[in-house]
Motif scaffolding. Structure first.
Motif, PDB file in Angstrom:
ATOM      1  N   LEU A  36       2.942   1.254  -9.732  1.00  0.00           N
ATOM      2  CA  LEU A  36       2.616   0.345 -10.839  1.00  0.00           C
ATOM      3  C   LEU A  36       1.150  -0.048 -10.713  1.00  0.00           C
ATOM      4  N   GLU A  37       0.407   0.096 -11.796  1.00  0.00           N
ATOM      5  CA  GLU A  37      -0.987  -0.326 -11.771  1.00  0.00           C
ATOM      6  C   GLU A  37      -1.407  -0.803 -13.154  1.00  0.00           C
ATOM      7  N   THR A  38      -2.243  -1.820 -13.168  1.00  0.00           N
ATOM      8  CA  THR A  38      -2.728  -2.321 -14.448  1.00  0.00           C
ATOM      9  C   THR A  38      -3.683  -1.306 -15.041  1.00  0.00           C
ATOM     10  N   ASP A  39      -3.478  -1.044 -16.332  1.00  0.00           N
ATOM     11  CA  ASP A  39      -4.277  -0.059 -17.056  1.00  0.00           C
ATOM     12  C   ASP A  39      -5.004  -0.795 -18.170  1.00  0.00           C
ATOM     13  N   GLY A  40      -6.082  -1.441 -17.843  1.00  0.00           N
ATOM     14  CA  GLY A  40      -6.750  -2.300 -18.807  1.00  0.00           C
ATOM     15  C   GLY A  40      -6.116  -3.682 -18.789  1.00  0.00           C
ATOM     16  N   ALA A  41      -6.484  -4.499 -19.759  1.00  0.00           N
ATOM     17  CA  ALA A  41      -6.030  -5.881 -19.773  1.00  0.00           C
ATOM     18  C   ALA A  41      -4.640  -6.044 -20.373  1.00  0.00           C
ATOM     19  N   ASP A  42      -4.196  -5.069 -21.169  1.00  0.00           N
ATOM     20  CA  ASP A  42      -2.953  -5.275 -21.908  1.00  0.00           C
ATOM     21  C   ASP A  42      -1.897  -4.206 -21.649  1.00  0.00           C
ATOM     22  N   GLN A  43      -2.040  -3.432 -20.569  1.00  0.00           N
ATOM     23  CA  GLN A  43      -1.044  -2.399 -20.267  1.00  0.00           C
ATOM     24  C   GLN A  43      -0.847  -2.239 -18.761  1.00  0.00           C
ATOM     25  N   VAL A  44       0.375  -1.839 -18.406  1.00  0.00           N
ATOM     26  CA  VAL A  44       0.696  -1.462 -17.038  1.00  0.00           C
ATOM     27  C   VAL A  44       1.149  -0.019 -17.063  1.00  0.00           C
ATOM     28  N   LEU A  45       0.601   0.783 -16.168  1.00  0.00           N
ATOM     29  CA  LEU A  45       0.976   2.190 -16.059  1.00  0.00           C
ATOM     30  C   LEU A  45       2.002   2.340 -14.945  1.00  0.00           C
ATOM     31  N   LEU A  46       3.167   2.868 -15.283  1.00  0.00           N
ATOM     32  CA  LEU A  46       4.203   3.156 -14.297  1.00  0.00           C
ATOM     33  C   LEU A  46       4.309   4.664 -14.164  1.00  0.00           C
ATOM     34  N   THR A  47       4.150   5.179 -12.955  1.00  0.00           N
ATOM     35  CA  THR A  47       4.289   6.616 -12.717  1.00  0.00           C
ATOM     36  C   THR A  47       5.296   6.866 -11.607  1.00  0.00           C
ATOM     37  N   SER A  48       6.090   7.911 -11.798  1.00  0.00           N
ATOM     38  CA  SER A  48       7.061   8.318 -10.788  1.00  0.00           C
ATOM     39  C   SER A  48       7.309   9.804 -10.988  1.00  0.00           C
ATOM     40  N   GLY A  49       6.880  10.617 -10.017  1.00  0.00           N
ATOM     41  CA  GLY A  49       6.993  12.059 -10.179  1.00  0.00           C
ATOM     42  C   GLY A  49       6.160  12.498 -11.372  1.00  0.00           C
ATOM     43  N   HIS A 104       3.481   3.744 -20.204  1.00  0.00           N
ATOM     44  CA  HIS A 104       2.489   2.690 -20.444  1.00  0.00           C
ATOM     45  C   HIS A 104       3.233   1.515 -21.052  1.00  0.00           C
ATOM     46  N   LEU A 105       3.295   0.412 -20.327  1.00  0.00           N
ATOM     47  CA  LEU A 105       4.042  -0.754 -20.766  1.00  0.00           C
ATOM     48  C   LEU A 105       3.096  -1.866 -21.198  1.00  0.00           C
ATOM     49  N   ALA A 106       3.379  -2.440 -22.373  1.00  0.00           N
ATOM     50  CA  ALA A 106       2.576  -3.571 -22.846  1.00  0.00           C
ATOM     51  C   ALA A 106       2.801  -4.761 -21.922  1.00  0.00           C
ATOM     52  N   CYS A 107       1.744  -5.467 -21.639  1.00  0.00           N
ATOM     53  CA  CYS A 107       1.876  -6.640 -20.771  1.00  0.00           C
ATOM     54  C   CYS A 107       1.252  -7.860 -21.423  1.00  0.00           C
ATOM     55  N   LEU A 108       1.668  -9.019 -20.947  1.00  0.00           N
ATOM     56  CA  LEU A 108       1.122 -10.288 -21.426  1.00  0.00           C
ATOM     57  C   LEU A 108       0.477 -11.011 -20.249  1.00  0.00           C
ATOM     58  N   SER A 109      -0.442 -11.880 -20.547  1.00  0.00           N
ATOM     59  CA  SER A 109      -1.166 -12.596 -19.500  1.00  0.00           C
ATOM     60  C   SER A 109      -0.218 -13.447 -18.651  1.00  0.00           C
ATOM     61  N   PRO A 110      -0.341 -13.361 -17.336  1.00  0.00           N
ATOM     62  CA  PRO A 110       0.509 -14.186 -16.464  1.00  0.00           C
ATOM     63  C   PRO A 110       0.160 -15.671 -16.539  1.00  0.00           C
ATOM     64  N   ASP A 111      -0.983 -16.000 -17.130  1.00  0.00           N
ATOM     65  CA  ASP A 111      -1.406 -17.400 -17.217  1.00  0.00           C
ATOM     66  C   ASP A 111      -0.428 -18.240 -18.034  1.00  0.00           C
ATOM     67  N   SER A 112       0.252 -17.599 -18.995  1.00  0.00           N
ATOM     68  CA  SER A 112       1.179 -18.349 -19.850  1.00  0.00           C
ATOM     69  C   SER A 112       2.629 -18.252 -19.372  1.00  0.00           C
ATOM     70  N   PHE A 113       2.835 -17.605 -18.193  1.00  0.00           N
ATOM     71  CA  PHE A 113       4.206 -17.490 -17.684  1.00  0.00           C
ATOM     72  C   PHE A 113       4.649 -18.845 -17.140  1.00  0.00           C
ATOM     73  N   PRO A 114       5.793 -19.339 -17.592  1.00  0.00           N
ATOM     74  CA  PRO A 114       6.222 -20.697 -17.182  1.00  0.00           C
ATOM     75  C   PRO A 114       6.634 -20.762 -15.714  1.00  0.00           C
ATOM     76  N   ASP A 115       6.427 -21.914 -15.136  1.00  0.00           N
ATOM     77  CA  ASP A 115       6.807 -22.162 -13.748  1.00  0.00           C
ATOM     78  C   ASP A 115       7.823 -23.298 -13.737  1.00  0.00           C
ATOM     79  N   LEU A 116       9.055 -22.990 -13.337  1.00  0.00           N
ATOM     80  CA  LEU A 116      10.111 -24.000 -13.286  1.00  0.00           C
ATOM     81  C   LEU A 116       9.947 -24.788 -11.988  1.00  0.00           C
ATOM     82  N   LYS A 117       9.079 -25.766 -12.026  1.00  0.00           N
ATOM     83  CA  LYS A 117       8.720 -26.494 -10.806  1.00  0.00           C
ATOM     84  C   LYS A 117       9.954 -27.150 -10.182  1.00  0.00           C
ATOM     85  N   SER A 118      10.100 -26.958  -8.885  1.00  0.00           N
ATOM     86  CA  SER A 118      11.307 -27.421  -8.207  1.00  0.00           C
ATOM     87  C   SER A 118      11.268 -28.900  -7.854  1.00  0.00           C
ATOM     88  N   GLY A 119      10.078 -29.440  -7.595  1.00  0.00           N
ATOM     89  CA  GLY A 119       9.989 -30.819  -7.143  1.00  0.00           C
ATOM     90  C   GLY A 119      10.537 -30.936  -5.722  1.00  0.00           C
TER      91      GLY A 119
END
Length: 372
Positions: free
Chosen positions: A89-102, A107-122
């Motif tokens: 798995l490797e990032t292919d530019g800012a908006d794609q992830v390249l998955l290779t196997s054999g 090429h998978l579309a990706c979204l910024s991890p900055d907006s991924f929610p964090d369910l804070k445990s406290g």
């Protein structure tokens, strides 16, 4: 990000985390799984804002980084790759992830991890370890009675609390939908004293049950007023708790039912299943139990299809007694009985019936009757 790992490791981890991702999401980021590569491991995280599952798998990291990709898509791709294959798995530019196997490339579309929610445990007020087999048993013996009625949201989970029974500390699990009640208990683990009663949501119960499938050893549990966290090996499941007051189940648990019937569990279940074949859904799939000395008659009447009757030998030494139950609820409860015989304790035709195993049982069940 640039990471290489074995397909089987990735698939197992995705199997744990992708299940919490809903197929339809208001927020696109919730359809994704967070991938974080660093320090010789790939961390995967998914959430639906109520449950968050995180797992780390060993990987060869040649470029640290974080991204998010569609969870179900990644799972399906990985599932269809060859057993034992190597996945990169490797990032292919800012908006794609390249998955290779054999020879396969995705090429998978990706979204910024900055907006991924964090369910804070406290912070957690109580923490303890419990054998995986014990927790699995508590869940299996009660979860079928969880209510699906959204208006009574406080019944949409398993109520767990610590209590003292005859001088022994016990952990008890209770679930009810108003028609039947399931109660199971086990020795309380150290660290549980003073834990407030908590209601674990149905979806969380299902995810924990899958996590415990085949698991050995202990699972670590941490509890606060609003959240619960389960840790089993590399998997961490964090969930919100249901905020509400679980009803006083002791009040509806019969204490003075004196009409006892014992019947062979397997024979009884087969007979109920057989006669209920013609029962009407409109009539609540009602089956009537008519008891006399040493004999039980099961009967079903359906105005559209006819009647069904079956007689069984039972241990019953009272005057003639009749009561009706929803056949499906009856079978659900009998299906939880582990002893050869099932024990029914009746009061009258309009009062709750107690169902349990022979001898001292760690679980008991309450079933409301029906008019038949």
């Amino acid at each position: 990000m640039k990471v290489t790992l074995e397909r089987n490791h990735l698939l197992k981890s995705l199997g744990h985390v992708h299940r919490v991702v809903e197929r339809r999401n208001t927020y696109p980021i919730l359809a994704n799984v967070l991938l974080r590569a660093a320090d010789g491991a790939l961390e995967l995280r998914a959430t639906d804002l109520d449950i968050e599952v995180t797992e780390s798998v060993p990987a060869m990291v040649s470029g640290a980084g974080t991204t998010t990709v569609p969870a179900h898509t990644l799972y399906e791709i990985t599932r269809k790759l060859a057993d034992g294959a190597e996945v990169r798995l490797e990032t292919d530019g800012a908006d794609q992830v390249l998955l290779t196997s054999g020879r396969s490339r995705f090429h998978l579309a990706c979204l910024s991890p900055d907006s991924f929610p964090d369910l804070k445990s406290g912070s957690f007020s109580h923490s303890f370890s419990i054998p995986a087999t014990t927790l699995r048993e508590l869940i299996e013996r009660t979860q079928f009675a969880i209510s699906n009625e959204e208006t009574r949201y406080y019944l949409n989970g398993i109520y767990m609390h610590a209590l003292d029974v005859g001088g022994e500390a016990r952990l008890r699990a209770v679930a009810t939908d108003g028609h039947r009640l399931a109660r199971a208990e086990a020795p309380a683990p150290e660290g549980i004293a003073g834990m407030p009663g908590i209601i674990v949501p149905k979806k969380t119960v299902g995810e924990v049950q899958k996590l415990l499938d085949g698991a050995e050893g202990d699972i670590a549990v941490e509890v606060s007023d609003t959240k619960i966290r389960f840790t089993l090996g590399p998997v961490v499941l964090l969930s919100k708790l249901i905020e509400g007051t679980f009803p006083d189940y002791e009040r509806v648990t019969p204490k003075n039912n004196d009409k006892e019937m014992q019947v062979d569990r397997a024979t009884f279940a087969t007979a109920v299943d057989r006669v209920s074949t013609i029962a009407s859904d409109r009539g609540g799939k009602a089956v009537k139990l008519s008891l006399s000395d040493g004999q039980l008659e099961l009967s079903v009447t359906n105005p559209d299809h006819g009647t069904a009757n079956e007689e069984l030998a039972v241990a019953f030494e009272q005057d003639r007694f009749e009561i009706g139950f929803n056949a499906r609820y009856l079978l659900d409860i009998v299906g939880q009985i582990r002893s050869d015989n099932v024990v029914f304790l009746f009061n009258d035709a309009g009062s709750p019936t107690l169902v349990k195993e022979e001898g001292e049982a760690s679980a008991l069940y309450v079933l409301m009757p029906m008019r038949v």
